[in-house]
Every structure is written in structure tokens, then in C-alpha cells.
Design an enzyme around this catalytic site. Structure first.
Site, PDB file in Angstrom:
ATOM      1  N   TRP A  35       0.841  -1.209   0.000  1.00 14.83           N
ATOM      2  CA  TRP A  35       0.000   0.000   0.000  1.00 14.83           C
ATOM      3  C   TRP A  35       0.865   1.244   0.000  1.00 14.83           C
ATOM      4  O   TRP A  35       0.577   2.214  -0.697  1.00 14.83           O
ATOM      5  CB  TRP A  35      -0.960  -0.002   1.194  1.00 14.83           C
ATOM      6  CG  TRP A  35      -1.942  -1.124   1.134  1.00 14.83           C
ATOM      7  CD1 TRP A  35      -2.039  -2.168   2.011  1.00 14.83           C
ATOM      8  CD2 TRP A  35      -2.962  -1.344   0.141  1.00 14.83           C
ATOM      9  NE1 TRP A  35      -3.057  -3.006   1.613  1.00 14.83           N
ATOM     10  CE2 TRP A  35      -3.627  -2.528   0.479  1.00 14.83           C
ATOM     11  CE3 TRP A  35      -3.357  -0.661  -1.010  1.00 14.83           C
ATOM     12  CZ2 TRP A  35      -4.682  -3.048  -0.274  1.00 14.83           C
ATOM     13  CZ3 TRP A  35      -4.401  -1.169  -1.769  1.00 14.83           C
ATOM     14  CH2 TRP A  35      -5.050  -2.346  -1.394  1.00 14.83           C
ATOM     15  N   ASP A  55      -1.364   6.822   6.324  1.00 13.05           N
ATOM     16  CA  ASP A  55      -2.408   5.877   5.943  1.00 13.05           C
ATOM     17  C   ASP A  55      -2.611   4.959   7.151  1.00 13.05           C
ATOM     18  O   ASP A  55      -1.740   4.159   7.479  1.00 13.05           O
ATOM     19  CB  ASP A  55      -1.952   5.085   4.713  1.00 13.05           C
ATOM     20  CG  ASP A  55      -2.947   4.005   4.296  1.00 13.05           C
ATOM     21  OD1 ASP A  55      -3.971   3.829   4.994  1.00 13.05           O
ATOM     22  OD2 ASP A  55      -2.689   3.338   3.274  1.00 13.05           O
ATOM     23  N   LYS A  88     -11.756  -1.869   7.328  1.00 11.53           N
ATOM     24  CA  LYS A  88     -10.966  -2.707   8.216  1.00 11.53           C
ATOM     25  C   LYS A  88     -11.475  -2.587   9.660  1.00 11.53           C
ATOM     26  O   LYS A  88     -11.728  -3.579  10.309  1.00 11.53           O
ATOM     27  CB  LYS A  88      -9.480  -2.329   8.159  1.00 11.53           C
ATOM     28  CG  LYS A  88      -8.919  -2.115   6.760  1.00 11.53           C
ATOM     29  CD  LYS A  88      -8.641  -3.407   6.015  1.00 11.53           C
ATOM     30  CE  LYS A  88      -8.454  -3.219   4.522  1.00 11.53           C
ATOM     31  NZ  LYS A  88      -7.409  -2.332   4.090  1.00 11.53           N
TER      32      LYS A  88
HETATM   33  C1  LIG Z   1      -6.964  -1.894   2.564  1.00 12.71           C
HETATM   34  C2  LIG Z   1      -5.916  -0.839   2.539  1.00 12.71           C
HETATM   35  C3  LIG Z   1      -5.865   0.151   1.540  1.00 12.71           C
HETATM   36  C4  LIG Z   1      -6.824   0.179   0.367  1.00 12.71           C
HETATM   37  O1  LIG Z   1      -8.046   0.619   0.708  1.00 12.71           O
HETATM   38  P1  LIG Z   1      -9.195   0.846  -0.407  1.00 12.71           P
HETATM   39  O2  LIG Z   1     -10.271   1.443   0.420  1.00 12.71           O
HETATM   40  O3  LIG Z   1      -9.508  -0.470  -0.993  1.00 12.71           O
HETATM   41  O4  LIG Z   1      -8.654   1.798  -1.421  1.00 12.71           O
HETATM   42  C5  LIG Z   1      -4.889   1.120   1.641  1.00 12.71           C
HETATM   43  N1  LIG Z   1      -3.995   1.121   2.634  1.00 12.71           N
HETATM   44  C6  LIG Z   1      -3.998   0.180   3.602  1.00 12.71           C
HETATM   45  C7  LIG Z   1      -2.975   0.220   4.686  1.00 12.71           C
HETATM   46  C8  LIG Z   1      -4.952  -0.832   3.569  1.00 12.71           C
HETATM   47  O5  LIG Z   1      -4.958  -1.771   4.536  1.00 12.71           O
END
Ligand SMILES: *Cc1c(COP(=O)(O)O)cnc(C)c1O
Length: 356
Positions: free
Chosen positions: A99, A166, A190
């Protein structure tokens, strides 16, 4: 049979959120209409949005000068919105997984993005330390929890440039010193709600400093000004997020959930270390994620991986296959996962070992 949901995302939600969602689908806030068909301009939904934003601020102790918004497009859209809104010339990225790498690639579209350190040399099994951060970058981007590789940065770095994080897979799992960050973003699926929304916390004074034209929908200021109602927000997802936030508050907030998360993770890591069939993929204890626990079979028992997955499935353990880039197993132990589910996995590992 009771199912134990270890999926990495979308992932387990509190039973409270599911039950309240069912109620809301039948009758939203006593309106006699479903939350699926309500106007986002209705006073009941505006109250729901305001409450969700208020709960985020309360639970994370968000200081003044910060705004909370809900946006469509998931965390992946934030990979682009961050450089678009913040980067004039240079930015810096800590590359700790897939990511983080994706976010880095987006930044390169808009200017010079620097990789300050990477753990790619060991398949992202650790968090790089002791790197030097240039002082003239517009921001520094980190990924606090690396969902695929099972590493986590559990401290809030103090850096001399705007810090962007993030936190998709560990938001609300622990107290965070928001004042150290300029932007925190997280996809909902999540630890918060079903997929469909990203929550963003922004320090307002970092905005308005870039010269490039920004499309209206991609400009954070648009959504701040409109209270996340510039266009139709993902109404149901925001409603579900509000339920999860209420649940978390009731439970005692992020400090209380952190305690539970530490206990759950400890229980599983202890078994992975003890059991002769398994070993963790992340060696350094302080880098180990409390949210995504990655492990593999020791070389001697490597050929039993499929058997173990089948055996676990027969015990109601769902979603523990590792990501293809790591292999083995990944047990996601998000906020909503009860300790009994971790216990069930540990018992399953013990039982599988007994028969070898
Ligand atoms: C799941 C995840 C993403 C992607 O998220 P989307 O909502 O599918 O774009 C980005 N960064 C991390 C750390 C993730 O766990």
C-alpha cells in the site's frame, strides 16, 4: 457452527453494527424509511453524519484546527489526493509494503517523491529505522499498519515536516497523538464500516498551499466546506460507521480497545512461537502488528499448509490464508474480533500439532 472471521478487509464488524444496520435498513431513526432510501439532506441523516464526525473527534481526541471528513473512493483515492493537495515540489515516503508503494507511485505523478527508506530487501518484514528525512519536503508519508505483511508502527513519529499517515488497517485500534499528523486517512472496511468510504482527518492549515488546479471533487477544501455533503455521500456506510463508533465509545474508547488488542495479539503470537509447526514472519517484536498477524509453517512442515487451512476451516476459522506475496497465514485481529475467536484459532493450532 460459529464462524470466526479473520478476513483482512472487508472484515469483521461488531455485532452491534450489524444489528443496528439491520434496524436502520428497516426503519432509519424512526422515519419509517430505510437508511438505504433516505435523503442525505434529511435532518435525520445530517444528524447521523454530524454524530459520526463528533465521535471521531471525541474518540481520537482530535485537537482544534483539524477537520474530519468522509469521502468516497476508499484509501486508494487518498494516495492521489494527498500529493494533489499538499505537494508543491517534493515529498518523502517510507516504503513499508504494497500500500505504501502504491501511494508512492501516485505521488510521483505530481512531483518528486523521495523514498527515504524501504524494507523491500526483506519482503517488508520489518519497519525501517534510523533513516534521514529531508527538511525541505512538503510532507512525509507513512503507513502505520502494513496489512499484507503484518508490521506496524505503533508510535506517532515526531517529524519537522507535515506528517501524513495511511491508518486504514489500524485506525481506532490505539490512542493516537493526532497533533503530530497533518493528515490521517483510513479506508473504512478494516476497523470501521463496510467498504465505500474513507475517513480523513486534516489539519486545515496545510491546505491551500499548492499552485496546481485541483478538480473540485478532489480538493479537500470542497468537502470540509460542505461538511462531507458536497455530493451524495455513501449514506449507508456513514450510518454503519456511526454505529461502530458508538460501540467503541460504549466499550471505553481506544485505550480500552488497545488493551484488548494487545491481549489478543499476545495470545496468538505466543502460540505461533510455542507451536513446533509454525513461525512468525516478522522477527522483531516491536514491529509486529496487533491487527494482522502473519505466520508460516516451519520448513519441516511446509507441505502441511493446505491441510491446516482445511482443518481450520472445518473449525469455523475463516479467512486466514496469507496474502499471495507472503504466503502462509494471516489472522486479522481487528477491533471487532472477539478474544474467543483468537482462542478458537489457538486451540485449532494446538490440536493440529497434536496429530503430527
Ligand atoms: C486496505 C488498505 C488500503 C486500500 O483501501 P481501499 O479502500 O480499498 O482503497 C490502503 N492502505 C492500507 C494500509 C490498507 O490496509
Amino acid at each position: 457452527m460459529k464462524k470466526h472471521n479473520f478476513y483482512a478487509g472487508p472484515s469483521i464488524l461488531p455485532q452491534y453494527t450489524i444489528d443496528k444496520s439491520i434496524e436502520g435498513i428497516r426503519d432509519f431513526a424512526g422515519t419509517g424509511l430505510s437508511v438505504l432510501e433516505i435523503s442525505h439532506r434529511s435532518k435525520e441523516f445530517i444528524a447521523c453524519m454530524d454524530n459520526a464526525i463528533g465521535l471521531v473527534k471525541e474518540l481520537l481526541d482530535v485537537p482544534s484546527g483539524y477537520q474530519v471528513i468522509f469521502l468516497g473512493g476508499g484509501a486508494s483515492l487518498q494516495f492521489a489526493m494527498v500529493p494533489m493537495n499538499l505537494m508543491n515540489s517534493r515529498s518523502a515516503y517510507l516504503i513499508t509494503g504494497e500500500w505504501a508503494s502504491k501511494a508512492f507511485r501516485e505521488a510521483k505523478i505530481y512531483g518528486e517523491a523521495l523514498e527515504v527508506a524501504s524494507s523491500k530487501d526483506k519482503n517488508f518484514s520489518y519497519i525501517p529505522k534510523n533513516y534521514s528525512l529531508p527538511s525541505d519536503v512538503d510532507y512525509f508519508h507513512i503507513t502505520t499498519n502494513n496489512t499484507i505483511y503484518g508490521t506496524q508502527l505503533r508510535e506517532d513519529p515526531l517529524v519537522p515536516v507535515p506528517l501524513v499517515a495511511d491508518m486504514s488497517s489500524d485506525i481506532f485500534s490505539r490512542p493516537v497523538d493526532v497533533s503530530r499528523y497533518s493528515i490521517i486517512y483510513a479506508g473504512a472496511q478494516k476497523n470501521l464500516a463496510p467498504a465505500g468510504v474513507a475517513m480523513v482527518i486534516i489539519k486545515e492549515d496545510v491546505l491551500g498551499k499548492v499552485t496546481r488546479p485541483i478538480p473540485t471533487m478532489l480538493d479537500y477544501r470542497t468537502h470540509i466546506k460542505a461538511g462531507s455533503m458536497f455530493n451524495t455521500p455513501p449514506v449507508f456506510t456513514v450510518f454503519a460507521a456511526e454505529q461502530t463508533l458508538k460501540w467503541l465509545k460504549e466499550l471505553g474508547g481506544v485505550k480500552a480497545i488497545e488493551k484488548k488488542n494487545i491481549e489478543k495479539a499476545q495470545m496468538l503470537y505466543d502460540e505461533i512461537e510455542r507451536n513446533k509447526l509454525f513461525k512468525p514472519t516478522v522477527g522483531d517484536h516491536e514491529d509486529r502488528s496487533l491487527m494482522n498477524i502473519c505466520f508460516i509453517m516451519t520448513d519441516e512442515y511446509k507441505e502441511l499448509e493446505k491441510d491446516f487451512l482445511e482443518f481450520a476451516k472445518s473449525r469455523g476459522i475463516i479467512g486466514i490464508a496469507g496474502h499471495r506475496s507472503v504466503g502462509g497465514f494471516r489472522a486479522s485481529t481487528y477491533n471487532a474480533l472477539p478474544a474467543e475467536s483468537v482462542k478458537a484459532l489457538v486451540d485449532t493450532m494446538k490440536e493440529f500439532e497434536k496429530n503430527r
